[in-house]
Design an enzyme around this catalytic site. Structure first.
Site, short mmCIF file in Angstrom:
data_model
loop_
_atom_site.label_atom_id
_atom_site.label_comp_id
_atom_site.label_asym_id
_atom_site.label_seq_id
_atom_site.Cartn_x
_atom_site.Cartn_y
_atom_site.Cartn_z
N GLU A 12 -4.39 -7.60 -17.07
CA GLU A 12 -3.17 -7.83 -16.29
C GLU A 12 -1.93 -7.75 -17.17
OE1 GLU A 12 -2.86 -7.81 -13.20
OE2 GLU A 12 -4.97 -7.92 -12.65
N CYS A 30 -0.39 3.55 -0.20
CA CYS A 30 0.95 3.14 0.23
C CYS A 30 1.92 3.33 -0.94
CB CYS A 30 0.93 1.69 0.70
SG CYS A 30 2.40 1.16 1.59
N CYS A 33 0.94 -2.15 10.84
CA CYS A 33 2.12 -1.87 10.01
C CYS A 33 3.37 -1.70 10.85
CB CYS A 33 1.87 -0.61 9.17
SG CYS A 33 3.23 -0.18 8.08
#
Length: 454
Positions: A78, A220, A236
């Site tokens: 991360e 997306c 959406c």
């Protein structure tokens, strides 16, 4: 104050903020229907199980039974992935743990590696080798671990139902709930974190968070999103807005605007796009999220010198000095450099003084300007005016000062140096010319004078 009590107070304050925020937000930007949330979780996780990329940190986390090792594997990935593309990180991740700064050089954002090392030492020296188990304590106890990283570690490694919000999740949530206001604003950011916490699947929190990030990275996307392949298309609001606008356009009717769906009786919504930014039919769902205004990077100029000893035992050696432990490129090694004005008028004098502070008296007449290298960091556009200086004496220059190293070219390429310094050396090597018996430096050639007419 007791750390656990401090963490509890922070969590309570955050939940109170979320309650107040939700009370002031239109249902248009929320998930008020629990059945809708259930469908979203199911669709997203089913898609993720089929489409997720095979990444080394995922394999490491999934196959590691020791919770502390699993958490560390997630933590490293991360931190590396912050502001860095997955394709770039993969190779660095697999080579990790040889030497933090050495392997980090080239990834950029070098302070991330230093903070990760500091955090790992704290886990070993102060926490008995055990990682904190919750998002709240991870953020509280480990240096450099913010809200996002803490949530990612807690959910993926320890199964805590902690939502996460990164750039990909911001884009997904802004489109799913048609949030057109600036996502970097405090109000919108708080709302996105509230949504992320509401949506995270308590049974598979780590997979859900990775699925949301994966969706933003692969489907997306910022430009040319693949809506037909999106598992959240039916939920959406941005997609619904596109369909509505297309219908209105086909009937030659004006755009309706989100406000008619969102807050027809209360005026402008703080989560909708401002009236000054009308709907762009060509963008489709990419109208969301609104692009935050970015300041151009400030411009700075630095004079740097490749100082070399061509006759050193074992081959030519180049001088490197270590940067301070804080600030830009903290702790990395570089050619001696000094911040200067863009004008070259006083650069040689300032640079020579810097060089002499490291190695003593030097011949000013041999300092040769070779050109410039431009390197753009996240917030700084730095122009390096590159100089070369070759010490041709047989006796090598030595120094006992800390933070100084003479390296061969091979050692240079494995040292903890920034990409900018590698650019500078590569640039210099293109200008060096061979001089018998010494490691060469090119002198500038005088331009031939034009012949006089007649």
């Amino acid at each position: 104050m007791i750390p656990e009590f401090t963490v509890a107070l922070a969590g309570l304050a955050r939940r109170q903020e979320e309650v107040v925020l939700q009370a002031s937000v239109s249902p248009y930007h929320l998930f008020r229907d629990t059945a809708e949330v259930t469908v979203l979780r199911k669709n997203l996780l089913s898609w993720y199980d089929l489409e997720k990329r095979d990444l080394p940190w995922r394999r490491q986390a999934e196959g590691e039974m020791d919770l502390d090792r699993r958490a560390y594997a997630v933590w490293v990935s991360e931190v590396m992935l912050q502001q860095t593309q997955v394709a770039t990180v993969i190779n660095y991740y697999t080579r990790w743990m040889q030497e933090v700064n050495q392997l980090w050089a080239g990834l950029g954002y070098y302070s991330r590696g230093r903070r990760l090392q500091e955090g790992a030492r704290k886990v070993i020296e102060e926490l008995g080798g055990h990682m904190p188990r919750t998002a709240e304590t991870l953020q509280q106890l480990l240096p450099g671990v913010g809200r996002y990283t803490a949530g990612a570690i807690a959910s993926i490694a320890f199964g805590q139902a902690a939502g996460v919000v990164d750039g990909n999740v911001v884009r997904v949530l802004c489109r799913v709930r048609a949030i057109g206001a600036d996502p970097s604003s405090t109000l919108v950011s708080q709302h996105l974190w509230t949504l992320a916490q509401q949506l995270v699947d308590p049974a598979r929190p780590g997979d859900f968070n990775q699925a949301a990030m994966e969706l933003g990275a692969t489907v997306c996307t910022p430009q040319r999103p693949r809506c037909s392949q999106c598992p959240m298309q039916s939920l959406c609001r941005a997609h619904q807005r596109v369909e509505r606008e297309q219908l209105l356009a086909s009937q030659s009717l004006p755009s309706s605007g989100d406000v008619e769906e969102c807050a027809p009786n209360t005026g402008q919504c703080q989560l909708c796009a401002p009236p000054t930014e009308p709907w762009d039919q060509t963008l489709g769902v990419a109208n969301f999220p609104r692009k935050a205004s970015r300041r151009p990077p400030r411009e700075e100029c630095s004079a740097t010198c490749v100082l070399e000893q061509p006759r050193a035992v074992g081959g030519a050696r180049i001088l490197l000095v270590q940067r301070p432990n804080s600030g830009l490129l903290a702790g990395l090694w570089e050619f001696p450099s000094v911040t200067v004005e863009p004008s070259r008028q006083h650069q040689p004098k300032a640079l020579l003084q810097e060089l002499q502070s490291w190695v003593g008296p030097l011949p000013a007449t041999r300092l040769q300007h070779l050109g410039q290298v431009v390197h753009t960091f996240s917030h700084i556009k730095l122009t390096y005016q590159v100089y070369g200086l070759t010490l041709e004496e047989q006796t090598p220059v030595t120094t006992s000062l800390p933070g100084v190293r003479w390296l061969t070219r091979e050692e240079f390429h494995t040292a903890a140096v920034s990409t900018a310094m590698k650019k500078a050396l590569t640039f210099c090597l293109r200008w060096f010319q061979k001089i018998p018996g010494v490691y060469p430096v090119q002198t500038e050639k005088a331009q031939p004078r034009p012949e006089s007419p007649g």
